[in-house]
Write a protein that holds these residues in place. Structure first.
Motif, PDB file in Angstrom:
ATOM      1  N   LEU A 243       0.836  -1.193   0.000  1.00  0.00           N
ATOM      2  CA  LEU A 243       0.000   0.000   0.000  1.00  0.00           C
ATOM      3  C   LEU A 243       0.875   1.249   0.000  1.00  0.00           C
ATOM      4  O   LEU A 243       1.960   1.255   0.577  1.00  0.00           O
ATOM      5  CB  LEU A 243      -0.906   0.006   1.235  1.00  0.00           C
ATOM      6  N   ILE A 244       0.377   2.304  -0.633  1.00  0.00           N
ATOM      7  CA  ILE A 244       1.091   3.578  -0.727  1.00  0.00           C
ATOM      8  C   ILE A 244       0.294   4.645   0.020  1.00  0.00           C
ATOM      9  O   ILE A 244      -0.934   4.687  -0.086  1.00  0.00           O
ATOM     10  CB  ILE A 244       1.246   4.010  -2.207  1.00  0.00           C
ATOM     11  N   ALA A 245       1.005   5.489   0.749  1.00  0.00           N
ATOM     12  CA  ALA A 245       0.382   6.618   1.436  1.00  0.00           C
ATOM     13  C   ALA A 245       1.239   7.858   1.208  1.00  0.00           C
ATOM     14  O   ALA A 245       2.459   7.758   1.087  1.00  0.00           O
ATOM     15  CB  ALA A 245       0.259   6.324   2.932  1.00  0.00           C
ATOM     16  N   GLY A 246       0.608   9.004   1.168  1.00  0.00           N
ATOM     17  CA  GLY A 246       1.326  10.250   0.948  1.00  0.00           C
ATOM     18  C   GLY A 246       1.844  10.884   2.228  1.00  0.00           C
ATOM     19  O   GLY A 246       2.627  11.824   2.172  1.00  0.00           O
ATOM     20  N   SER A 247       1.397  10.362   3.380  1.00  0.00           N
ATOM     21  CA  SER A 247       1.815  10.926   4.667  1.00  0.00           C
ATOM     22  C   SER A 247       1.665   9.861   5.744  1.00  0.00           C
ATOM     23  O   SER A 247       0.994   8.836   5.533  1.00  0.00           O
ATOM     24  CB  SER A 247       0.932  12.126   5.030  1.00  0.00           C
ATOM     25  N   LEU A 248       2.250  10.128   6.896  1.00  0.00           N
ATOM     26  CA  LEU A 248       2.098   9.219   8.030  1.00  0.00           C
ATOM     27  C   LEU A 248       0.622   9.112   8.421  1.00  0.00           C
ATOM     28  O   LEU A 248       0.116   8.020   8.686  1.00  0.00           O
ATOM     29  CB  LEU A 248       2.940   9.699   9.215  1.00  0.00           C
ATOM     30  N   GLU A 249      -0.071  10.244   8.450  1.00  0.00           N
ATOM     31  CA  GLU A 249      -1.492  10.247   8.818  1.00  0.00           C
ATOM     32  C   GLU A 249      -2.292   9.355   7.877  1.00  0.00           C
ATOM     33  O   GLU A 249      -3.142   8.571   8.324  1.00  0.00           O
ATOM     34  CB  GLU A 249      -2.057  11.676   8.784  1.00  0.00           C
ATOM     35  N   GLU A 250      -2.027   9.453   6.578  1.00  0.00           N
ATOM     36  CA  GLU A 250      -2.736   8.615   5.600  1.00  0.00           C
ATOM     37  C   GLU A 250      -2.377   7.141   5.797  1.00  0.00           C
ATOM     38  O   GLU A 250      -3.242   6.267   5.718  1.00  0.00           O
ATOM     39  CB  GLU A 250      -2.385   9.073   4.177  1.00  0.00           C
ATOM     40  N   ALA A 251      -1.112   6.854   6.079  1.00  0.00           N
ATOM     41  CA  ALA A 251      -0.680   5.464   6.291  1.00  0.00           C
ATOM     42  C   ALA A 251      -1.424   4.851   7.478  1.00  0.00           C
ATOM     43  O   ALA A 251      -1.846   3.689   7.430  1.00  0.00           O
ATOM     44  CB  ALA A 251       0.830   5.409   6.526  1.00  0.00           C
ATOM     45  N   ILE A 252      -1.607   5.624   8.527  1.00  0.00           N
ATOM     46  CA  ILE A 252      -2.331   5.119   9.703  1.00  0.00           C
ATOM     47  C   ILE A 252      -3.807   4.938   9.388  1.00  0.00           C
ATOM     48  O   ILE A 252      -4.419   3.947   9.795  1.00  0.00           O
ATOM     49  CB  ILE A 252      -2.093   6.055  10.909  1.00  0.00           C
ATOM     50  N   LYS A 253      -4.384   5.855   8.610  1.00  0.00           N
ATOM     51  CA  LYS A 253      -5.806   5.750   8.245  1.00  0.00           C
ATOM     52  C   LYS A 253      -6.102   4.491   7.437  1.00  0.00           C
ATOM     53  O   LYS A 253      -7.166   3.897   7.586  1.00  0.00           O
ATOM     54  CB  LYS A 253      -6.248   6.976   7.435  1.00  0.00           C
ATOM     55  N   ILE A 254      -5.169   4.083   6.557  1.00  0.00           N
ATOM     56  CA  ILE A 254      -5.426   2.912   5.720  1.00  0.00           C
ATOM     57  C   ILE A 254      -5.037   1.605   6.410  1.00  0.00           C
ATOM     58  O   ILE A 254      -5.242   0.531   5.866  1.00  0.00           O
ATOM     59  CB  ILE A 254      -4.762   3.023   4.323  1.00  0.00           C
TER      60      ILE A 254
END
Length: 162
Positions: free
Chosen positions: A75-86
């Motif tokens: 999975l790819i996230a643009g930020s730490l916050e997004e990584a935690i959300k997914i």
């Protein structure tokens, strides 16, 4: 629960030139035991430093590169916050590096699983300082150097105090 997991030297060195500075098989075993079956969040450089995908873990890679290509299942996230959300909200999530991601994670993490390596090598990536007013050492296990481990090291567990 968000857990930071790292191996850092006495001077907080993590690595140099996107490589680990030491080879500690017992640390690898502990890392595998703790993270297997969980989401592991990391920066792009940490992901690129892995020899291969780590089995039985869901990799979440933080990158600002819009066209960054990863294998299926990563999975790819643009930020730490997004990584935690997914990542699953009701399960343990592990932050595995690098230095900047660790720094961003400290305010939101619940636990730090740190292998403190008894050396102070030259490095270009560092673990952030652990503030003793915010973190309490709850577990410590010393391991002397031996034929498989070039350095003394300790497994340390910190819990957030506030």
């Amino acid at each position: 629960m968000i857990t930071i997991i790292a191996a850092a030297a006495e001077n907080n060195a993590l690595g140099k030139d996107n490589q680990m500075i030491w080879h500690l098989p017992d640390d690898f075993k502990r890392f595998r035991q703790l993270t297997t079956g969980h989401y592991i969040i990391m920066g792009r450089k940490t992901f690129e430093s892995l020899p291969k995908l780590l089995p039985n873990r869901t990799h979440v890679v933080i990158t600002r590169q819009k066209d960054y290509s990863v294998p299926d299942g990563v999975l790819i996230a643009g930020s730490l916050e997004e990584a935690i959300k997914i990542s699953p909200q009701n399960e343990s999530i592990f932050i595995i590096g690098g230095g900047e991601i660790y720094k961003q994670s400290l305010p939101i993490a619940d636990t730090i699983e740190l292998t403190r390596v008894q050396t102070s090598p030259h490095a270009d990536a560092f673990f952030p300082e652990i503030n003793p007013d915010q973190w309490q050492l709850t577990f410590e296990e010393f391991h002397p150097k031996d034929e498989k481990h070039a350095f003394d090291f300790s497994f340390l567990t910190y819990k957030k105090t506030s």
